[in-house]
Design a protein around this motif. Structure first.
Motif, PDB file in Angstrom:
ATOM      1  N   PRO A 105       0.806  -1.227   0.000  1.00 28.12           N
ATOM      2  CA  PRO A 105       0.000   0.000   0.000  1.00 28.12           C
ATOM      3  C   PRO A 105       0.838   1.276   0.000  1.00 28.12           C
ATOM      4  O   PRO A 105       0.416   2.304  -0.533  1.00 28.12           O
ATOM      5  CB  PRO A 105      -0.826  -0.106   1.287  1.00 28.12           C
ATOM      6  CG  PRO A 105      -0.098  -1.060   2.156  1.00 28.12           C
ATOM      7  CD  PRO A 105       0.571  -2.027   1.232  1.00 28.12           C
ATOM      8  N   THR A 106       2.033   1.208   0.565  1.00 27.71           N
ATOM      9  CA  THR A 106       2.880   2.396   0.640  1.00 27.71           C
ATOM     10  C   THR A 106       3.499   2.744  -0.710  1.00 27.71           C
ATOM     11  O   THR A 106       3.560   3.926  -1.090  1.00 27.71           O
ATOM     12  CB  THR A 106       4.000   2.199   1.677  1.00 27.71           C
ATOM     13  OG1 THR A 106       3.424   1.894   2.949  1.00 27.71           O
ATOM     14  CG2 THR A 106       4.859   3.458   1.804  1.00 27.71           C
ATOM     15  N   TYR A 107       3.935   1.727  -1.452  1.00 25.29           N
ATOM     16  CA  TYR A 107       4.728   1.983  -2.653  1.00 25.29           C
ATOM     17  C   TYR A 107       4.064   1.537  -3.959  1.00 25.29           C
ATOM     18  O   TYR A 107       4.692   1.593  -5.022  1.00 25.29           O
ATOM     19  CB  TYR A 107       6.103   1.317  -2.518  1.00 25.29           C
ATOM     20  CG  TYR A 107       6.875   1.843  -1.341  1.00 25.29           C
ATOM     21  CD1 TYR A 107       7.338   3.160  -1.329  1.00 25.29           C
ATOM     22  CD2 TYR A 107       7.113   1.045  -0.224  1.00 25.29           C
ATOM     23  CE1 TYR A 107       8.034   3.665  -0.240  1.00 25.29           C
ATOM     24  CE2 TYR A 107       7.806   1.540   0.869  1.00 25.29           C
ATOM     25  CZ  TYR A 107       8.272   2.843   0.859  1.00 25.29           C
ATOM     26  OH  TYR A 107       8.954   3.352   1.941  1.00 25.29           O
ATOM     27  N   ARG A 108       2.799   1.130  -3.876  1.00 21.58           N
ATOM     28  CA  ARG A 108       2.108   0.638  -5.070  1.00 21.58           C
ATOM     29  C   ARG A 108       2.204   1.616  -6.238  1.00 21.58           C
ATOM     30  O   ARG A 108       2.438   1.214  -7.385  1.00 21.58           O
ATOM     31  CB  ARG A 108       0.633   0.376  -4.721  1.00 21.58           C
ATOM     32  CG  ARG A 108      -0.249  -0.025  -5.890  1.00 21.58           C
ATOM     33  CD  ARG A 108       0.169  -1.379  -6.448  1.00 21.58           C
ATOM     34  NE  ARG A 108      -0.685  -1.771  -7.558  1.00 21.58           N
ATOM     35  CZ  ARG A 108      -0.553  -1.320  -8.801  1.00 21.58           C
ATOM     36  NH1 ARG A 108       0.388  -0.431  -9.093  1.00 21.58           N
ATOM     37  NH2 ARG A 108      -1.355  -1.746  -9.766  1.00 21.58           N
ATOM     38  N   ASP A 109       2.084   2.903  -5.986  1.00 20.66           N
ATOM     39  CA  ASP A 109       2.099   3.899  -7.058  1.00 20.66           C
ATOM     40  C   ASP A 109       3.487   4.143  -7.633  1.00 20.66           C
ATOM     41  O   ASP A 109       3.618   4.834  -8.646  1.00 20.66           O
ATOM     42  CB  ASP A 109       1.520   5.220  -6.551  1.00 20.66           C
ATOM     43  CG  ASP A 109       0.029   5.137  -6.248  1.00 20.66           C
ATOM     44  OD1 ASP A 109      -0.619   4.201  -6.755  1.00 20.66           O
ATOM     45  OD2 ASP A 109      -0.479   6.004  -5.514  1.00 20.66           O
ATOM     46  N   THR A 110       4.505   3.593  -6.987  1.00 24.92           N
ATOM     47  CA  THR A 110       5.872   3.794  -7.483  1.00 24.92           C
ATOM     48  C   THR A 110       6.426   2.562  -8.195  1.00 24.92           C
ATOM     49  O   THR A 110       7.572   2.589  -8.669  1.00 24.92           O
ATOM     50  CB  THR A 110       6.824   4.161  -6.330  1.00 24.92           C
ATOM     51  OG1 THR A 110       6.999   3.020  -5.473  1.00 24.92           O
ATOM     52  CG2 THR A 110       6.285   5.328  -5.511  1.00 24.92           C
ATOM     53  N   PHE A 111       5.641   1.481  -8.249  1.00 28.72           N
ATOM     54  CA  PHE A 111       6.146   0.242  -8.843  1.00 28.72           C
ATOM     55  C   PHE A 111       6.696   0.465 -10.252  1.00 28.72           C
ATOM     56  O   PHE A 111       7.817   0.072 -10.574  1.00 28.72           O
ATOM     57  CB  PHE A 111       5.048  -0.819  -8.891  1.00 28.72           C
ATOM     58  CG  PHE A 111       4.770  -1.504  -7.579  1.00 28.72           C
ATOM     59  CD1 PHE A 111       5.514  -1.233  -6.444  1.00 28.72           C
ATOM     60  CD2 PHE A 111       3.746  -2.440  -7.488  1.00 28.72           C
ATOM     61  CE1 PHE A 111       5.253  -1.863  -5.231  1.00 28.72           C
ATOM     62  CE2 PHE A 111       3.474  -3.082  -6.282  1.00 28.72           C
ATOM     63  CZ  PHE A 111       4.230  -2.797  -5.159  1.00 28.72           C
ATOM     64  N   LYS A 112       5.897   1.091 -11.111  1.00 35.61           N
ATOM     65  CA  LYS A 112       6.239   1.173 -12.535  1.00 35.61           C
ATOM     66  C   LYS A 112       7.433   2.068 -12.808  1.00 35.61           C
ATOM     67  O   LYS A 112       8.280   1.739 -13.644  1.00 35.61           O
ATOM     68  CB  LYS A 112       5.030   1.642 -13.343  1.00 35.61           C
ATOM     69  CG  LYS A 112       5.280   1.670 -14.857  1.00 35.61           C
ATOM     70  CD  LYS A 112       4.017   1.830 -15.656  1.00 35.61           C
ATOM     71  CE  LYS A 112       3.422   3.211 -15.548  1.00 35.61           C
ATOM     72  NZ  LYS A 112       2.302   3.408 -16.512  1.00 35.61           N
ATOM     73  N   GLU A 113       7.523   3.195 -12.129  1.00 36.60           N
ATOM     74  CA  GLU A 113       8.550   4.172 -12.468  1.00 36.60           C
ATOM     75  C   GLU A 113       9.780   4.125 -11.564  1.00 36.60           C
ATOM     76  O   GLU A 113      10.830   4.652 -11.941  1.00 36.60           O
ATOM     77  CB  GLU A 113       7.957   5.593 -12.431  1.00 36.60           C
ATOM     78  CG  GLU A 113       6.802   5.802 -13.387  1.00 36.60           C
ATOM     79  CD  GLU A 113       7.191   5.591 -14.844  1.00 36.60           C
ATOM     80  OE1 GLU A 113       8.389   5.761 -15.171  1.00 36.60           O
ATOM     81  OE2 GLU A 113       6.306   5.230 -15.653  1.00 36.60           O
ATOM     82  N   VAL A 114       9.679   3.509 -10.387  1.00 36.35           N
ATOM     83  CA  VAL A 114      10.800   3.532  -9.452  1.00 36.35           C
ATOM     84  C   VAL A 114      11.229   2.119  -9.043  1.00 36.35           C
ATOM     85  O   VAL A 114      12.362   1.701  -9.318  1.00 36.35           O
ATOM     86  CB  VAL A 114      10.453   4.347  -8.180  1.00 36.35           C
ATOM     87  CG1 VAL A 114      11.638   4.343  -7.204  1.00 36.35           C
ATOM     88  CG2 VAL A 114      10.087   5.776  -8.545  1.00 36.35           C
TER      89      VAL A 114
END
Length: 448
Positions: A105-114
């Motif tokens: 939940p903390t890093y889901r939005d960063t998976f693709k770019e980071v």
């Protein structure tokens, strides 16, 4: 001859000279190293590998293979040269953090770019030029795969499953675990993955599915020319997977049972004897469990900076904070009773004729992408007593066969892509030298 034809001839000459000059600039020669070609045979001393563009032009030895005068010569004297490694079980969306329920939940939005690009680059810098990602959100993993293939970001050539297929996803995991309800839904989910361009189907907890669902998953995958990879944690997962025709199993089991049951060994022997079906592959992923107690008692191993590559300080600090008490991590509390069973089970599989491949579950708690692959090889060779050439073949040739690309990858052979690594010293005698890969070449381009 007319002025027009003379002009055109001159242009053609200039064009051909340009093309020839371009090819000359792309020629490389790796000279002097001991070549382990991936087939498992005797290493070749004083080797010469000629590379033109992305491909291997010729392989030979000094004095027997002429080196073009315009080739860039790269000395590999005193080094072991081998195909780029494969890791057949990685998870780019995780990177060693101790607690999945916090990480996702903390890093889901960063998976693709980071997160995923950082994980991919860490693998590549460790000498892994091809990898199979077994479990990730579909859109994100396909994006990373395609960007690597286009040269936009660095990383190994990826083969991906996308989301797991299982009976029901665990709470909060719907984006990378797809549940199926009935045969029709099972086929629809597999077809959706196939249409998206995945390279295999990942099946887990199949002993909790109906037989019809499991058989539908395997059948639909095979209709779309996709191999099926399945978990093998529990005996019934193996039994049902074998009956349905699964192509490759993962792991050696979550239980502390000392060995596989006799009926499973009989089923394995019967399956591996059916040569018309091709090899039965298995990725045991033992390193994470086998080395846990050592890492727990020697936590300085976690201080290696290689796993921080490409990650912002905030994420690095969070990962590091999460693993400060390795002896208290819930993920590993049963490991001490499971560890004694690993060597026995792996040898059972080998004796049954299963083709073993190197894979690591890289990304699980305290298991970093830059370390896991060589650690797996080290356990096979130095703890289980496997022949080093057998282990290297399991990390080069056999993975390429399993994924159906052995005409392009997996060995240092004329006509294949120049995916090649080199380490200082004799890596056949000292397999742990692979923790410091000196040179990494992917598709003829030196990236390290």
């Amino acid at each position: 001859m007319t002025k027009c034809s003379t002009f055109l001839s001159a242009l053609l000459c200039i064009f051909l000279c340009y093309i020839n000059d371009s090819h000359a600039q792309e020629r490389k020669a790796l000279v002097g190293g001991t070549l382990v070609d991936g087939f498992g045979g005797t290493p070749i001393q004083n080797s010469v590998i000629l590379i033109e563009g992305e491909k291997i032009k010729a392989v030979g030895t000094q004095g027997s293979l002429e080196i073009p005068g315009d080739a860039e010569i790269i000395s590999t004297e005193g080094m072991t040269v081998m195909p780029g490694l494969w890791d057949m079980h990685v998870h780019l969306m995780i990177n060693g953090h101790a607690t999945y329920s916090e990480w996702h939940p903390t890093y889901r939005d960063t998976f693709k770019e980071v997160i995923m690009p950082a994980s991919a680059n860490q693998l590549l810098m460790a000498g892994v030029t091809s990898a199979r990602d077994l479990g990730a959100p579909l859109e994100e993993i396909m994006s990373v795969k395609n960007r690597i293939n286009s040269g936009e970001i660095p990383g190994p050539t990826l083969y991906v499953s996308g989301p797991f297929i299982q009976h029901a996803p665990y709470p909060g995991t719907d984006d990378y675990r797809w549940g199926v309800s009935g045969e029709k839904d099972a086929r629809a989910k597999v077809k959706k993955l196939a249409d998206a361009g995945v390279d295999c189907i990942k099946l887990i907890d199949q002993d909790e599915m109906t037989r019809e669902e499991v058989f539908a998953v395997v059948d639909e995958a095979h209709k779309n020319d996709l191999p099926v990879v399945a978990h093998a944690h529990r005996p019934n997962e193996i039994r049902l997977g074998l009956e349905a025709g699964v192509d490759c199993f993962e792991h050696t089991g979550l239980s502390s049972a000392p060995a596989y049951p006799d009926d499973i060994m009989k089923m394995l022997a019967e399956r591996t004897a059916q040569m018309n079906k091709g090899p039965l592959f298995w990725t045991p992923t033992v390193e994470g469990l086998y080395n846990y107690e050592y890492v727990r008692d020697n936590p300085e191993k976690l201080d290696n900076d290689c796993w921080k590559l490409g990650l912002p300080d905030s994420i690095v600090n969070d990962i590091y904070s999460s693993i400060q008490k390795p002896g208290e991590l819930p993920y590993f509390q049963l490991t001490p009773v499971r560890k004694p069973t690993l060597e026995k089970k792996v040898n059972q599989l080998r004796e049954a004729g299963v083709v073993l491949m190197v894979g690591t579950d890289s990304g699980i708690p305290m298991k970093f992408h830059c370390q896991s692959t060589w650690n797996e090889l080290d356990v096979w060779v130095n703890e289980f007593g496997f022949d080093p050439l057998y282990a290297i073949k399991a990390a080069t040739y056999w993975p390429s066969v399993m994924m159906g690309v052995d005409d392009k990858y997996g060995t240092v052979t004329e006509g294949k892509y120049a995916d090649i690594i080199a380490v200082k010293g004799d890596a056949v005698r000292y397999i742990s030298l692979l923790q410091n890969v000196e040179m990494v070449m992917k598709h003829g381009k030196r990236v390290k």
